[in-house]
Design a protein around this motif. Structure first.
Motif, PDB file in Angstrom:
ATOM      1  N   ILE A 156       2.253   9.587  -5.593  1.00  0.00           N
ATOM      2  CA  ILE A 156       2.987  10.807  -5.214  1.00  0.00           C
ATOM      3  C   ILE A 156       3.977  11.186  -6.310  1.00  0.00           C
ATOM      4  CG2 ILE A 156       4.695  11.751  -3.603  1.00  0.00           C
ATOM      5  CD1 ILE A 156       3.375   9.990  -1.424  1.00  0.00           C
ATOM      6  N   SER A 157       4.719  10.213  -6.799  1.00  0.00           N
ATOM      7  CA  SER A 157       5.747  10.488  -7.798  1.00  0.00           C
ATOM      8  C   SER A 157       5.147  10.988  -9.099  1.00  0.00           C
ATOM      9  CB  SER A 157       6.578   9.219  -8.044  1.00  0.00           C
ATOM     10  OG  SER A 157       7.226   8.809  -6.863  1.00  0.00           O
ATOM     11  N   VAL A 158       4.014  10.414  -9.502  1.00  0.00           N
ATOM     12  CA  VAL A 158       3.344  10.868 -10.724  1.00  0.00           C
ATOM     13  C   VAL A 158       2.922  12.330 -10.592  1.00  0.00           C
ATOM     14  CG1 VAL A 158       1.289  10.586 -12.155  1.00  0.00           C
ATOM     15  CG2 VAL A 158       2.603   8.580 -11.458  1.00  0.00           C
ATOM     16  N   LEU A 159       2.315  12.678  -9.469  1.00  0.00           N
ATOM     17  CA  LEU A 159       1.859  14.054  -9.269  1.00  0.00           C
ATOM     18  C   LEU A 159       3.034  15.014  -9.158  1.00  0.00           C
ATOM     19  CD1 LEU A 159      -1.110  13.415  -6.808  1.00  0.00           C
ATOM     20  CD2 LEU A 159      -1.243  14.080  -9.207  1.00  0.00           C
ATOM     21  N   VAL A 202       2.939  19.263  -9.095  1.00  0.00           N
ATOM     22  CA  VAL A 202       1.974  19.505  -8.019  1.00  0.00           C
ATOM     23  C   VAL A 202       2.726  19.600  -6.690  1.00  0.00           C
ATOM     24  CG1 VAL A 202      -0.094  18.633  -6.855  1.00  0.00           C
ATOM     25  CG2 VAL A 202       0.221  18.249  -9.313  1.00  0.00           C
ATOM     26  N   SER A 203       2.342  20.563  -5.855  1.00  0.00           N
ATOM     27  CA  SER A 203       3.010  20.759  -4.577  1.00  0.00           C
ATOM     28  C   SER A 203       2.700  19.606  -3.630  1.00  0.00           C
ATOM     29  CB  SER A 203       2.560  22.075  -3.938  1.00  0.00           C
ATOM     30  OG  SER A 203       1.206  21.984  -3.527  1.00  0.00           O
ATOM     31  N   LEU A 204       3.542  19.456  -2.591  1.00  0.00           N
ATOM     32  CA  LEU A 204       3.317  18.384  -1.620  1.00  0.00           C
ATOM     33  C   LEU A 204       1.993  18.555  -0.889  1.00  0.00           C
ATOM     34  CD1 LEU A 204       6.874  17.834  -0.068  1.00  0.00           C
ATOM     35  CD2 LEU A 204       5.752  16.571  -1.913  1.00  0.00           C
ATOM     36  N   ASP A 205       1.622  19.803  -0.601  1.00  0.00           N
ATOM     37  CA  ASP A 205       0.333  20.038   0.063  1.00  0.00           C
ATOM     38  C   ASP A 205      -0.818  19.574  -0.813  1.00  0.00           C
ATOM     39  OD1 ASP A 205       1.536  21.071   2.299  1.00  0.00           O
ATOM     40  OD2 ASP A 205       1.320  23.173   1.691  1.00  0.00           O
ATOM     41  N   ASP A 206      -0.740  19.896  -2.119  1.00  0.00           N
ATOM     42  CA  ASP A 206      -1.805  19.479  -3.024  1.00  0.00           C
ATOM     43  C   ASP A 206      -1.809  17.970  -3.230  1.00  0.00           C
ATOM     44  OD1 ASP A 206      -3.018  21.902  -3.445  1.00  0.00           O
ATOM     45  OD2 ASP A 206      -1.829  22.411  -5.213  1.00  0.00           O
ATOM     46  N   ILE A 207      -0.616  17.366  -3.190  1.00  0.00           N
ATOM     47  CA  ILE A 207      -0.555  15.913  -3.309  1.00  0.00           C
ATOM     48  C   ILE A 207      -1.232  15.259  -2.104  1.00  0.00           C
ATOM     49  CG2 ILE A 207       1.000  13.929  -3.267  1.00  0.00           C
ATOM     50  CD1 ILE A 207       2.948  15.555  -4.957  1.00  0.00           C
ATOM     51  N   ALA A 208      -0.961  15.797  -0.910  1.00  0.00           N
ATOM     52  CA  ALA A 208      -1.614  15.260   0.286  1.00  0.00           C
ATOM     53  C   ALA A 208      -3.125  15.369   0.169  1.00  0.00           C
ATOM     54  CB  ALA A 208      -1.112  16.001   1.526  1.00  0.00           C
ATOM     55  N   ALA A 237       0.827  -1.205   0.000  1.00  0.00           N
ATOM     56  CA  ALA A 237       0.000   0.000   0.000  1.00  0.00           C
ATOM     57  C   ALA A 237       0.864   1.258   0.000  1.00  0.00           C
ATOM     58  CB  ALA A 237      -0.937   0.004   1.203  1.00  0.00           C
ATOM     59  N   HIS A 238       2.000   1.203   0.694  1.00  0.00           N
ATOM     60  CA  HIS A 238       2.898   2.351   0.716  1.00  0.00           C
ATOM     61  C   HIS A 238       3.538   2.570  -0.654  1.00  0.00           C
ATOM     62  CE1 HIS A 238       2.998   0.957   5.043  1.00  0.00           C
ATOM     63  NE2 HIS A 238       2.614   2.227   5.173  1.00  0.00           N
ATOM     64  N   VAL A 239       3.895   1.467  -1.318  1.00  0.00           N
ATOM     65  CA  VAL A 239       4.509   1.587  -2.641  1.00  0.00           C
ATOM     66  C   VAL A 239       3.505   2.174  -3.637  1.00  0.00           C
ATOM     67  CG1 VAL A 239       5.519   0.298  -4.566  1.00  0.00           C
ATOM     68  CG2 VAL A 239       6.146  -0.268  -2.204  1.00  0.00           C
ATOM     69  N   GLU A 240       2.252   1.720  -3.571  1.00  0.00           N
ATOM     70  CA  GLU A 240       1.227   2.264  -4.460  1.00  0.00           C
ATOM     71  C   GLU A 240       1.019   3.757  -4.192  1.00  0.00           C
ATOM     72  OE1 GLU A 240      -2.214  -0.129  -3.845  1.00  0.00           O
ATOM     73  OE2 GLU A 240      -1.452  -1.807  -5.059  1.00  0.00           O
ATOM     74  N   ARG A 241       1.027   4.152  -2.926  1.00  0.00           N
ATOM     75  CA  ARG A 241       0.871   5.573  -2.585  1.00  0.00           C
ATOM     76  C   ARG A 241       2.081   6.368  -3.078  1.00  0.00           C
ATOM     77  NH1 ARG A 241      -2.288   8.506   1.182  1.00  0.00           N
ATOM     78  NH2 ARG A 241      -1.273  10.379   1.994  1.00  0.00           N
ATOM     79  N   LEU A 242       3.278   5.779  -2.934  1.00  0.00           N
ATOM     80  CA  LEU A 242       4.487   6.454  -3.406  1.00  0.00           C
ATOM     81  C   LEU A 242       4.435   6.646  -4.920  1.00  0.00           C
ATOM     82  CD1 LEU A 242       7.294   7.616  -2.888  1.00  0.00           C
ATOM     83  CD2 LEU A 242       8.214   5.296  -3.096  1.00  0.00           C
ATOM     84  N   TYR A 243       3.900   5.672  -5.630  1.00  0.00           N
ATOM     85  CA  TYR A 243       3.766   5.794  -7.083  1.00  0.00           C
ATOM     86  C   TYR A 243       2.883   6.984  -7.435  1.00  0.00           C
ATOM     87  CZ  TYR A 243       2.335   4.835 -11.869  1.00  0.00           C
ATOM     88  OH  TYR A 243       2.067   4.954 -13.204  1.00  0.00           O
TER      89      TYR A 243
END
Length: 297
Positions: free
Chosen positions: A56-59, A64-70, A48-54
């Motif tokens: 994040i990396s795409v955005l 896209v800023s980290l705040d917007d990614i969150a 699940a962490h790897v899928e979330r990291l994927y």
């Protein structure tokens, strides 16, 4: 990766993803990617962490800023379209500020050279000017200490753009045959193709080509607006100058594509290396690159 094949330590995940351990630590610190912890406090990442990291990396690749990614990952009301539009607006503002700074630095650079001077060291008088005509000299002559200092300080001024200020110029060129003009500008000059809009009969009524910094619109002949093409007039009332990365390479490419060059790449006294070519209807175009060294005094 741990023995069960479904979890990664932070160093292993950093190596596999191409990120740094410091980046993964930062994502953990800001709550963007929180791994599990072992009893000894080590970070452990699972599927699940790897899928979330994927995601994040795409955005991140979209800017896209980290705040917007969150928000994208945790807020059901968040939309990618809205985030990208916000990023586009911020990027546009950054580009405008950068362009303004570029203009100011160019102005400072030209000011440092001072006015042209003759062999005796005196300021050179332009042809046709009467040095005894009685006109008042400028309060701060170009190239003087006061003028240079003013230009340097102008670079430090805020580069924000006010609401009523013109932002961009879009060149509009009139041609009798928009489809043919579009092909010439793309195939010969190497401009990036843009949209071609056709009427119900399939005739092109509007076209666009692009340079890195904007759009060049191709407009139909419109007598109601007194818009005529060079082919109709037998002359051009203006011309477009395009900055390229390497003017000699661009010149060689245009020649290889069958373009008509009016003069070869030439070092000009105004700080560029430039050549001329004929456009789709025989109108003049100019391509140049700024010279690294200043023009001779």
């Amino acid at each position: 990766m741990d023995d069960d094949g479904a979890s990664w330590r932070v160093g292993d995940l950093a190596h596999a993803s191409g990120l740094t351990v410091r980046t993964l630590h930062h994502y953990d610190d800001v709550g963007l990617l929180r791994p599990e912890r072992t009893s000894a406090g080590h970070r452990v990442y699972r599927r699940a962490h790897v899928e979330r990291l994927y995601r994040i990396s795409v955005l991140r690749r979209f800017g896209v800023s980290l705040d917007d990614i969150a928000a994208a990952l945790d807020d059901p009301g968040w939309t990618l379209d809205g985030a990208l539009r916000g990023q586009l607006a911020a990027l546009e503002d950054q580009v405008l500020r950068t362009e303004r700074l570029l203009h100011r630095l160019t102005d400072v650079t030209s000011g440092l050279a001072g006015p042209p001077r003759g062999e005796d060291g005196e300021a050179e008088v332009k042809r046709g000017e009467d040095p005894d005509a009685g006109s008042e000299p400028p309060a701060t002559p170009r190239g003087s200490d006061v003028d240079v200092c003013r230009r340097l300080l102008a670079v430090l001024e805020d580069t924000a753009v006010v609401a009523t200020e013109p932002l961009r110029r879009i060149a509009v060129l009139v041609y009798a045959d928009l489809a043919a003009a579009h092909r010439h500008l793309v195939d010969v000059f190497g401009l990036t193709p843009g949209a071609l809009h056709r009427d119900d009969d399939g005739a092109v009524v509007h076209a666009e080509v692009r340079t890195a910094d904007g759009v060049v619109m191709l407009h139909r002949v419109a007598p109601e607006w007194r818009l005529a093409s060079p082919a109709t007039l037998g002359a051009a009332t203006g011309m477009l100058v395009v900055t390229v990365q390497d003017v000699d390479a661009h010149h060689a490419a245009v020649v290889a594509r069958g373009g008509t060059v009016t003069y070869p790449p030439t070092d000009q006294p105004y700080g560029v290396r430039e050549y001329g070519a004929l456009g789709p209807e025989g109108e003049p175009w100019s391509f140049w690159s700024p010279r690294a060294e200043p023009p001779p005094a």
